[in-house]
Design a protein around this motif. Structure first.
Motif, PDB file in Angstrom:
ATOM      1  N   PRO A 125     -91.573  46.102  15.034  1.00 15.32           N
ATOM      2  CA  PRO A 125     -90.373  45.872  15.856  1.00 15.32           C
ATOM      3  C   PRO A 125     -90.125  46.941  16.933  1.00 15.32           C
ATOM      4  O   PRO A 125     -89.832  46.601  18.077  1.00 15.32           O
ATOM      5  CB  PRO A 125     -89.246  45.870  14.815  1.00 15.32           C
ATOM      6  CG  PRO A 125     -89.902  45.361  13.568  1.00 15.32           C
ATOM      7  CD  PRO A 125     -91.291  45.935  13.597  1.00 15.32           C
ATOM      8  N   GLU A 145     -84.593  30.186  24.273  1.00 15.61           N
ATOM      9  CA  GLU A 145     -85.030  31.281  23.397  1.00 15.61           C
ATOM     10  C   GLU A 145     -84.097  32.484  23.442  1.00 15.61           C
ATOM     11  O   GLU A 145     -83.988  33.219  22.467  1.00 15.61           O
ATOM     12  CB  GLU A 145     -86.460  31.695  23.767  1.00 15.61           C
ATOM     13  CG  GLU A 145     -87.472  30.633  23.362  1.00 15.61           C
ATOM     14  CD  GLU A 145     -88.868  30.892  23.910  1.00 15.61           C
ATOM     15  OE1 GLU A 145     -89.120  31.983  24.450  1.00 15.61           O
ATOM     16  OE2 GLU A 145     -89.710  29.976  23.807  1.00 15.61           O
ATOM     17  N   HIS A 189     -83.073  34.577  20.240  1.00 13.87           N
ATOM     18  CA  HIS A 189     -83.142  36.037  20.083  1.00 13.87           C
ATOM     19  C   HIS A 189     -81.765  36.611  19.723  1.00 13.87           C
ATOM     20  O   HIS A 189     -81.654  37.490  18.875  1.00 13.87           O
ATOM     21  CB  HIS A 189     -83.653  36.695  21.369  1.00 13.87           C
ATOM     22  CG  HIS A 189     -85.115  36.473  21.638  1.00 13.87           C
ATOM     23  ND1 HIS A 189     -86.100  36.947  20.803  1.00 13.87           N
ATOM     24  CD2 HIS A 189     -85.768  35.830  22.635  1.00 13.87           C
ATOM     25  CE1 HIS A 189     -87.292  36.612  21.289  1.00 13.87           C
ATOM     26  NE2 HIS A 189     -87.115  35.922  22.400  1.00 13.87           N
ATOM     27  N   MET A 193     -81.029  35.909  16.148  1.00 10.88           N
ATOM     28  CA  MET A 193     -81.879  36.738  15.290  1.00 10.88           C
ATOM     29  C   MET A 193     -81.320  38.156  15.208  1.00 10.88           C
ATOM     30  O   MET A 193     -81.290  38.770  14.150  1.00 10.88           O
ATOM     31  CB  MET A 193     -83.315  36.771  15.838  1.00 10.88           C
ATOM     32  CG  MET A 193     -84.090  35.481  15.662  1.00 10.88           C
ATOM     33  SD  MET A 193     -84.449  35.102  13.913  1.00 10.88           S
ATOM     34  CE  MET A 193     -83.241  33.813  13.601  1.00 10.88           C
ATOM     35  N   GLU A 194     -80.861  38.654  16.348  1.00 14.75           N
ATOM     36  CA  GLU A 194     -80.307  40.001  16.346  1.00 14.75           C
ATOM     37  C   GLU A 194     -79.018  40.048  15.522  1.00 14.75           C
ATOM     38  O   GLU A 194     -78.812  40.960  14.723  1.00 14.75           O
ATOM     39  CB  GLU A 194     -80.050  40.463  17.784  1.00 14.75           C
ATOM     40  CG  GLU A 194     -79.767  41.947  17.832  1.00 14.75           C
ATOM     41  CD  GLU A 194     -79.750  42.502  19.243  1.00 14.75           C
ATOM     42  OE1 GLU A 194     -80.369  41.906  20.144  1.00 14.75           O
ATOM     43  OE2 GLU A 194     -79.098  43.546  19.433  1.00 14.75           O
ATOM     44  N   HIS A 224     -82.614  39.981  11.905  1.00 17.65           N
ATOM     45  CA  HIS A 224     -84.047  39.704  11.870  1.00 17.65           C
ATOM     46  C   HIS A 224     -84.722  40.620  12.893  1.00 17.65           C
ATOM     47  O   HIS A 224     -84.217  40.798  13.995  1.00 17.65           O
ATOM     48  CB  HIS A 224     -84.343  38.255  12.268  1.00 17.65           C
ATOM     49  CG  HIS A 224     -83.996  37.226  11.240  1.00 17.65           C
ATOM     50  ND1 HIS A 224     -82.705  36.835  10.987  1.00 17.65           N
ATOM     51  CD2 HIS A 224     -84.784  36.490  10.413  1.00 17.65           C
ATOM     52  CE1 HIS A 224     -82.708  35.901  10.043  1.00 17.65           C
ATOM     53  NE2 HIS A 224     -83.959  35.667   9.670  1.00 17.65           N
ATOM     54  N   GLN A 225     -85.868  41.187  12.533  1.00 22.96           N
ATOM     55  CA  GLN A 225     -86.621  42.039  13.447  1.00 22.96           C
ATOM     56  C   GLN A 225     -87.750  41.230  14.078  1.00 22.96           C
ATOM     57  O   GLN A 225     -88.444  40.491  13.383  1.00 22.96           O
ATOM     58  CB  GLN A 225     -87.240  43.220  12.687  1.00 22.96           C
ATOM     59  CG  GLN A 225     -86.233  44.121  11.999  1.00 22.96           C
ATOM     60  CD  GLN A 225     -85.520  45.032  12.973  1.00 22.96           C
ATOM     61  OE1 GLN A 225     -86.140  45.559  13.885  1.00 22.96           O
ATOM     62  NE2 GLN A 225     -84.220  45.188  12.793  1.00 22.96           N
ATOM     63  N   GLU A 226     -87.953  41.425  15.380  1.00 27.44           N
ATOM     64  CA  GLU A 226     -89.048  40.702  16.034  1.00 27.44           C
ATOM     65  C   GLU A 226     -90.371  41.443  15.840  1.00 27.44           C
ATOM     66  O   GLU A 226     -90.452  42.654  16.029  1.00 27.44           O
ATOM     67  CB  GLU A 226     -88.773  40.530  17.528  1.00 27.44           C
ATOM     68  CG  GLU A 226     -89.773  39.579  18.175  1.00 27.44           C
ATOM     69  CD  GLU A 226     -89.496  39.310  19.649  1.00 27.44           C
ATOM     70  OE1 GLU A 226     -88.604  39.954  20.214  1.00 27.44           O
ATOM     71  OE2 GLU A 226     -90.205  38.462  20.226  1.00 27.44           O
ATOM     72  N   TYR A 284     -89.298  37.794  12.576  1.00 29.09           N
ATOM     73  CA  TYR A 284     -89.585  36.540  13.279  1.00 29.09           C
ATOM     74  C   TYR A 284     -90.487  36.814  14.469  1.00 29.09           C
ATOM     75  O   TYR A 284     -90.638  37.964  14.903  1.00 29.09           O
ATOM     76  CB  TYR A 284     -88.293  35.866  13.751  1.00 29.09           C
ATOM     77  CG  TYR A 284     -87.685  36.476  14.994  1.00 29.09           C
ATOM     78  CD1 TYR A 284     -86.981  37.679  14.929  1.00 29.09           C
ATOM     79  CD2 TYR A 284     -87.819  35.863  16.245  1.00 29.09           C
ATOM     80  CE1 TYR A 284     -86.418  38.246  16.066  1.00 29.09           C
ATOM     81  CE2 TYR A 284     -87.259  36.424  17.386  1.00 29.09           C
ATOM     82  CZ  TYR A 284     -86.560  37.616  17.287  1.00 29.09           C
ATOM     83  OH  TYR A 284     -86.015  38.183  18.414  1.00 29.09           O
ATOM     84  N   GLN A 285     -91.096  35.756  14.970  1.00 24.24           N
ATOM     85  CA  GLN A 285     -91.863  35.858  16.211  1.00 24.24           C
ATOM     86  C   GLN A 285     -91.840  34.510  16.928  1.00 24.24           C
ATOM     87  O   GLN A 285     -91.583  33.473  16.317  1.00 24.24           O
ATOM     88  CB  GLN A 285     -93.299  36.315  15.944  1.00 24.24           C
ATOM     89  CG  GLN A 285     -94.121  35.378  15.072  1.00 24.24           C
ATOM     90  CD  GLN A 285     -95.542  35.900  14.813  1.00 24.24           C
ATOM     91  OE1 GLN A 285     -95.881  37.030  15.142  1.00 24.24           O
ATOM     92  NE2 GLN A 285     -96.376  35.060  14.220  1.00 24.24           N
ATOM     93  N   PHE A 322     -91.442  29.172  17.153  1.00 23.19           N
ATOM     94  CA  PHE A 322     -90.573  30.177  16.542  1.00 23.19           C
ATOM     95  C   PHE A 322     -90.766  30.114  15.043  1.00 23.19           C
ATOM     96  O   PHE A 322     -90.714  29.030  14.451  1.00 23.19           O
ATOM     97  CB  PHE A 322     -89.112  29.875  16.887  1.00 23.19           C
ATOM     98  CG  PHE A 322     -88.124  30.541  15.956  1.00 23.19           C
ATOM     99  CD1 PHE A 322     -87.687  31.835  16.197  1.00 23.19           C
ATOM    100  CD2 PHE A 322     -87.646  29.882  14.834  1.00 23.19           C
ATOM    101  CE1 PHE A 322     -86.786  32.455  15.332  1.00 23.19           C
ATOM    102  CE2 PHE A 322     -86.747  30.491  13.959  1.00 23.19           C
ATOM    103  CZ  PHE A 322     -86.318  31.782  14.216  1.00 23.19           C
TER     104      PHE A 322
END
Lengths: 479, 479
Positions: free
Chosen positions: A39, B49, B53, B56-57, B61-63, B133-134, B159
């Motif tokens: 990350p 997206e 993002h 997720m933040e 969740h970390q990308e 996640y990615q 995703f």
């Protein structure tokens, strides 16, 4: 005191440790030369890319996204290109349980994916200049020693801009624009670099000429972090990219490309680092300011609430701030954030809370100043500017002190033995002499300084053949 | 007047035309099922997206970013997973001119790429919950008819969120959070959907259970646009992902995943469109307001300068505005921007310039209002809200009018012949009866309504076996 002992004397180990311990990449992925982005590393890279996207928008490049797979039939259309790449591409040969009719190449770069579409899209002079870009994963079967961010089999963040133009002059204008974009980006990263025009034998496969941008790494080897190529009409002829001129006749377009990758991040880490780890330019740091509370028994409440106040104020000012509330000792946190390269650390103790002061520790020079609460935001912003300037000047000094001009092979050899970076040597311009020097020096010719005018010399001799030298040629041991 | 004749009666053709003419994708790329993203389409997708993002933040969740290639040895560790995917993956078997020692799979999804790393990263209960996640390209060798955005061999914007938890309960909490994230996203896209719990025979390969989110497309077929899976410890056991509990003992983690893709864009285009083309929600429109000047002879200067004033004001207000200065007739421009789905069009003529008024044309209802210059920004913002509400309500109405509950196979058949979307039928819960209904109806069982409590019925009979029905089961013809 900033120390750069391990950084310079054992760079390879330093780099691998930083990558791992600062949470940039994990190298333990079970395919050689392919790494997992963690990350923190991904955030830094995306901040770098933000500036790329901004520059692309400023210069009217449109973002596109092409498939990663290229049919063998398309891949083989430009003879030099295929000759240059066929030894280092990954092949998709099967799907499910069946062999494919046409094998697919995992793109090593996207010329051969894009240009049959360019032939459909570009019709007339009104479509020109045509400028697109993408940031994608590309694949190269590197047989040399792989190294995270630097030499990998999966380049995860490959930037490639592709343009088409009515004539050679307009393509040349594009190369100039690419250099300007690159320079703007380098300023954001506080990186000093040189541009060289590659020798004929080291051009991009299919290019008319290639430019490369290099930095000098802590061990004196150079790293190519950007390339610009003028293809003339080479690919246009192979992919039949024609346009109608104003007079109704048709001609092939002229093309250029511009490439960068996660090597930008490698350069940032290497160039600005020191023995404590990374030093990130505030422009791209995911955390620009970290607040470490240092409470004493009985003062916890004051210290934490003061820390939160400061956090809030910086956040409101648009600064990327993080309050570290982990249950660890301050010394451990200092170590951790220094490793991760956070540009400014704020230490908040009971005295600061009482006196409304703030201690700012800058990562680059490892110096502290105390400022009053009221001037905090201004001082932090000033500090960011100072850090950018200091980093850039140190990088420039490093680069300049690692470019030396000599007249003989012997002098050059000595410099390389001393890991002195780039060596400039007079050169007659003949390939034979250039290759001979590469061999003797166990180094690569980066090319001649760009623009070419700056490469001309008079009254010097080529140390190989003894004839009049036409150019200064740059040599380096490269990554 | 909004017309949706072609949209509903010949959806497939409508969809392909819009994709092509509005500049979303180019389907002419020379690999079946792989398409080129054009600038406008990519911008819309990236705006979608952005919300992903953000969510997720918000939910910690970390990308991350994993390699696209998975060694065959890793790929084969979970038996059901490999059984489910091995028939539809692309294989990299050669590099350069040599065969690889270990063949590589182009990821169809990333469980088997990620989980050997999870085993290294996750050590103790303090590491849990672990959430990453990615958004990446994935590959599936689809043998069915391919269709841009909907059924492709390269999913360009896949995703995938992967989480690990201490126990089943925490994994269940994660599924709830995923549903909340999904719902927030759907509100941004003004899309109405249903969630079904998939039948055993249609779970994700390796999952304990799977949820799917569906929309009803203009032709009555459903499109799955999101999935959430609870894996229990299935993958953890295959990849040896253990953690140390507080009491010092060890256990396998529980895992979940959450997936979406560019099908989100397909749904946006399909659900909100009409015979003139796309209708984009202002939340994700790359251009929210387009200004079309309509000068008359002699009034050019006033009209253009008034148009520029308006552009400037909207830009300052943070609205994504574009002033169309192309050398084309206004009617041509209207057509073009309607096709591209720009939510609000501003028409500026000499009278508007003189009287300081502005004509706002909304894309969704194809209605116009005239507002005064002073109230412009407020009115535009109001209009955005109105459009979001109208689009959502229309989508909801469409969905609800396309879910029908019946008691018999015959009634269900009739509905399917009339392309009425989702049909709900009482079901005893036995696989045999479920499969029988699928066969008779030439439809798929989407599953039972989720949460399961809402799926329970009493006093109904399974139309296949005649026994007491336990659930309502949803059937549809699917994409």
């Amino acid at each position: 005191m900033v120390e750069r002992k391990k950084w310079s004397e054992n760079f390879s180990e330093w780099f691998n440790e930083v990558i791992e311990e600062a949470g940039i990449l994990d190298k333990r992925y079970p395919v050689k030369g392919m790494n997992v982005w963690l990350p923190y590393g991904l955030k830094i890279m995306k901040n770098i890319e933000k500036f790329i996207h901004e520059e692309m928008e400023r210069t009217d490049h449109q973002e596109v996204l092409f498939p990663a797979l290229i049919p063998e039939t398309e891949f083989q259309k430009e003879a030099e290109h295929i000759a240059g790449f066929e030894g280092e591409v990954f092949w998709v040969t099967h799907a499910g349980h069946e062999p494919l009719d046409v094998r697919l190449v995992l793109r090593p770069t996207s010329e051969t994916a894009m240009y049959s579409m360019f032939a459909l899209w570009i019709r007339s002079h009104a479509d020109l200049p045509f400028k697109v870009y993408q940031i994608v994963n590309v694949y190269r079967y590197e047989t040399k020693h792989t190294r995270p961010l630097i030499r990998v089999r999966e380049i995860s963040r490959f930037f490639e801009a592709h343009t088409a133009h009515a004539d050679f002059e307009d393509a040349e204008r594009q190369i100039k624009e690419d250099l300007e974009i690159f320079d703007n980006l380098m300023k954001k990263l506080a990186i000093a670099y040189v541009i060289s025009k590659r020798p004929e034998w080291d051009k991009f496969p299919g290019a008319y000429y290639s430019l490369g941008a290099e930095v000098v790494m802590p061990d004196g080897r150079t790293l190519q972090i950007g390339t610009m190529h003028n293809y003339k009409q080479n690919f246009a002829k192979a992919y039949n990219i024609l346009y109608e001129k104003e007079d109704g006749t048709h001609d092939y377009v002229h093309q250029t490309t511009f490439g960068m990758s996660e090597r930008l991040l490698a350069a940032v880490i290497a160039i600005h680092g020191d023995d404590r780890g990374m030093v990130l330019p505030p422009t791209i740091a995911p955390i620009q300011v970290v607040i470490v509370p240092i409470p004493k028994k009985g003062s916890e409440e004051e210290v934490y609430s003061y820390a939160r106040e400061i956090e809030e104020e910086l956040k409101l000012a648009g600064i990327r701030v993080h309050l570290d509330l982990r249950d660890k000792r301050p010394g451990w946190k200092f170590y951790d954030w220094e490793l991760k390269g956070v540009p400014v650390r704020i230490e908040v103790g009971p005295r600061d809370a009482a006196e409304k002061t703030v201690v700012l520790a800058r990562r680059d020079k490892l110096e502290k100043i105390t400022v009053s609460r009221e001037e905090l935001v201004d001082k932090v912003r000033e500090l960011f500017d100072d850090i950018m300037q200091y980093l850039y000047e140190r990088a420039k000094e490093w680069l300049e002190s690692h470019i030396k001009r000599v007249d003989t092979i012997e002098e050059a050899k000595e410099l390389f033995n001393d890991r002195r970076g780039i060596v400039e040597i007079p050169w007659c311009g003949e390939e034979e002499c250039g290759l001979k020097m590469e061999e003797e020096l166990e180094a690569k010719m980066l090319g001649i300084p760009y623009p070419e005018e700056s490469a001309r010399v008079e009254g010097k001799k080529c140390p190989v053949c003894g004839r009049e030298a036409k150019f200064i040629a740059r040599f380096a041991r490269t990554y």
